[in-house]
Design a protein around this motif. Structure first.
Motif, PDB file in Angstrom:
ATOM      1  N   ILE A 121      41.900  48.058  31.383  1.00 21.15           N
ATOM      2  CA  ILE A 121      42.162  47.777  32.800  1.00 21.15           C
ATOM      3  C   ILE A 121      41.754  46.345  33.145  1.00 21.15           C
ATOM      4  N   TYR A 122      40.628  45.943  32.622  1.00 22.56           N
ATOM      5  CA  TYR A 122      40.073  44.606  32.889  1.00 22.56           C
ATOM      6  C   TYR A 122      41.019  43.506  32.408  1.00 22.56           C
ATOM      7  N   TYR A 123      41.585  43.665  31.213  1.00 15.77           N
ATOM      8  CA  TYR A 123      42.472  42.643  30.675  1.00 15.77           C
ATOM      9  C   TYR A 123      43.796  42.595  31.435  1.00 15.77           C
ATOM     10  N   HIS A 124      44.228  43.705  31.997  1.00 17.50           N
ATOM     11  CA  HIS A 124      45.395  43.672  32.870  1.00 17.50           C
ATOM     12  C   HIS A 124      45.104  42.802  34.099  1.00 17.50           C
ATOM     13  N   PHE A 125      43.937  42.975  34.671  1.00 19.82           N
ATOM     14  CA  PHE A 125      43.555  42.162  35.831  1.00 19.82           C
ATOM     15  C   PHE A 125      43.526  40.682  35.466  1.00 19.82           C
ATOM     16  N   LEU A 126      42.937  40.352  34.319  1.00 17.23           N
ATOM     17  CA  LEU A 126      42.878  38.951  33.894  1.00 17.23           C
ATOM     18  C   LEU A 126      44.276  38.367  33.730  1.00 17.23           C
ATOM     19  N   ALA A 127      45.176  39.148  33.139  1.00 14.97           N
ATOM     20  CA  ALA A 127      46.537  38.655  32.919  1.00 14.97           C
ATOM     21  C   ALA A 127      47.280  38.466  34.239  1.00 14.97           C
ATOM     22  N   ILE A 128      47.172  39.460  35.124  1.00 14.08           N
ATOM     23  CA  ILE A 128      47.898  39.406  36.398  1.00 14.08           C
ATOM     24  C   ILE A 128      47.388  38.274  37.279  1.00 14.08           C
ATOM     25  N   PHE A 129      46.080  38.068  37.288  1.00 14.63           N
ATOM     26  CA  PHE A 129      45.513  37.006  38.132  1.00 14.63           C
ATOM     27  C   PHE A 129      45.478  35.660  37.414  1.00 14.63           C
ATOM     28  N   GLY A 130      45.100  35.673  36.131  1.00 15.54           N
ATOM     29  CA  GLY A 130      44.828  34.426  35.430  1.00 15.54           C
ATOM     30  C   GLY A 130      46.044  33.556  35.191  1.00 15.54           C
TER      31      GLY A 130
END
Length: 324
Positions: free
Chosen positions: A12-21
């Motif tokens: 879940i965390y890496y999805h957030f990083l990808a979507i925001f980053g």
């Protein structure tokens, strides 16, 4: 595919990083490249270089390495040859991201603490030379890693996945290379940033006391001294970027030191092992450092914040204009 708890959190965390980053870093590169943010051309080059490296970290280390491997197992990116190239690129972009932060810290240290040297060093040309040199050096430095990997599986003569060869941990040449890699990242950059920031703080305190005494003021913050105002802005940006780097890399560095000093290891499938959880946590915080610079610029730089707001509002203004 059923995931363990720590894997679910990381997923879940890496999805957030990808979507925001990805959009945040890309937008930052565009805004900084246009100029007009109240920053010198040298600082702008460093910030664009750092943000570009961070964007590549998100693309290769988060999206391709973690997420794509989950959604498309046993796909072409998992071929040993392609996987090995991606691993090398991961090492290159992380090294560049870290060492460009060091270069930026050195530039700000020279600006604040080395008055005689700063006019020659803190220039756009010097920044460009340093950025290009670092990228070239770390590309060549990590090329040997391609030959350190071997396949995990061989199915119908097709090689899948990568893992370090057993000789990587025994042959003197590879052992030396591994220690060199360890010193260059994370040891040396982490402690260089700590050391330079300590010297910078010490210099600022001494200079502030001297200027306060000369001006006969009891509260420096109320001073209209343009020299101190300029330094204050540089220091806020410096400490925000390097401070975030120090904090977010700390779990990774602590885990690295403990595991190397105690020679501790864990099994890849033992997801309740505290050492494995610590490793996952360190990686997650380390990769978060590739998404923080946009927030830092927005908080520390008024003109950047204005440009960012205008960029975010632009699509909505176009829609409103089209509707009318």
């Amino acid at each position: 595919m059923e995931l363990a708890t720590i894997e679910q959190i990381a997923f879940i965390y890496y999805h957030f990083l990808a979507i925001f980053g990805v959009p945040a870093n890309f937008l930052t590169i565009v805004i900084l490249s246009q100029g007009g943010c109240g920053l010198s051309k040298g600082i702008t080059l460093y910030l664009v270089g750092m943000t570009t490296a961070d964007l590549l970290v998100i693309i290769f280390n988060v999206i391709i390495y973690y997420l794509l491997g989950y959604y498309l197992p046993f796909s072409p990116p998992d071929y040993t040859s392609i996987y090995s190239i991606n691993e090398v690129i991961n090492y290159v972009v992380i090294d560049c991201s870290v060492w460009l932060t060091v270069a930026f810290t050195v530039d700000r240290f020279v600006l604040v603490c080395c008055q005689r040297f700063r006019q020659k060093y803190c220039t756009e040309k010097t920044a460009a030379v340093i950025i290009v040199t670092m990228c070239v050096v770390f590309c060549f430095k990590n090329i040997p890693l391609y030959f350190a990997f071997e396949p995990v599986y061989i199915i119908n003569t097709v090689e899948w996945g990568v893992q370090f060869k057993a000789t990587y941990f025994t042959l003197p040449g590879w052992v030396t290379y591994d220690w060199l890699d360890t010193v260059l990242n994370p040891f040396l950059p982490y402690f260089l940033i700590l050391f330079l920031n300590t010297l910078t703080v010490r210099h600022i305190v001494l200079v502030s006391r001297t200027r306060r005494a000369l001006q006969g003021q009891h509260n420096l913050e109320n001073s209209d001294d343009p020299e101190m105002q300029s330094r204050r802005k540089s220091i806020i940006l410096l400490f925000s970027i390097s401070g975030a780097f120090i904090v977010l890399w700390m779990p990774y560095v602590v885990f690295f030191l403990i595991s190397r000093i105690t020679d501790s290891h864990y099994e890849a499938d033992q997801y309740s092992d505290p050492l494995l959880i610590a490793d996952y946590t360190g990686d997650m915080f380390q990769l978060l450092s590739s998404c923080t610079n946009t927030c830092i610029y927005a908080l520390a730089q008024t003109k950047f914040r204005e440009k960012l707001r205008n960029a975010l509002m632009y699509p909505f203004l176009l829609i409103i204009k089209y509707v009318k």
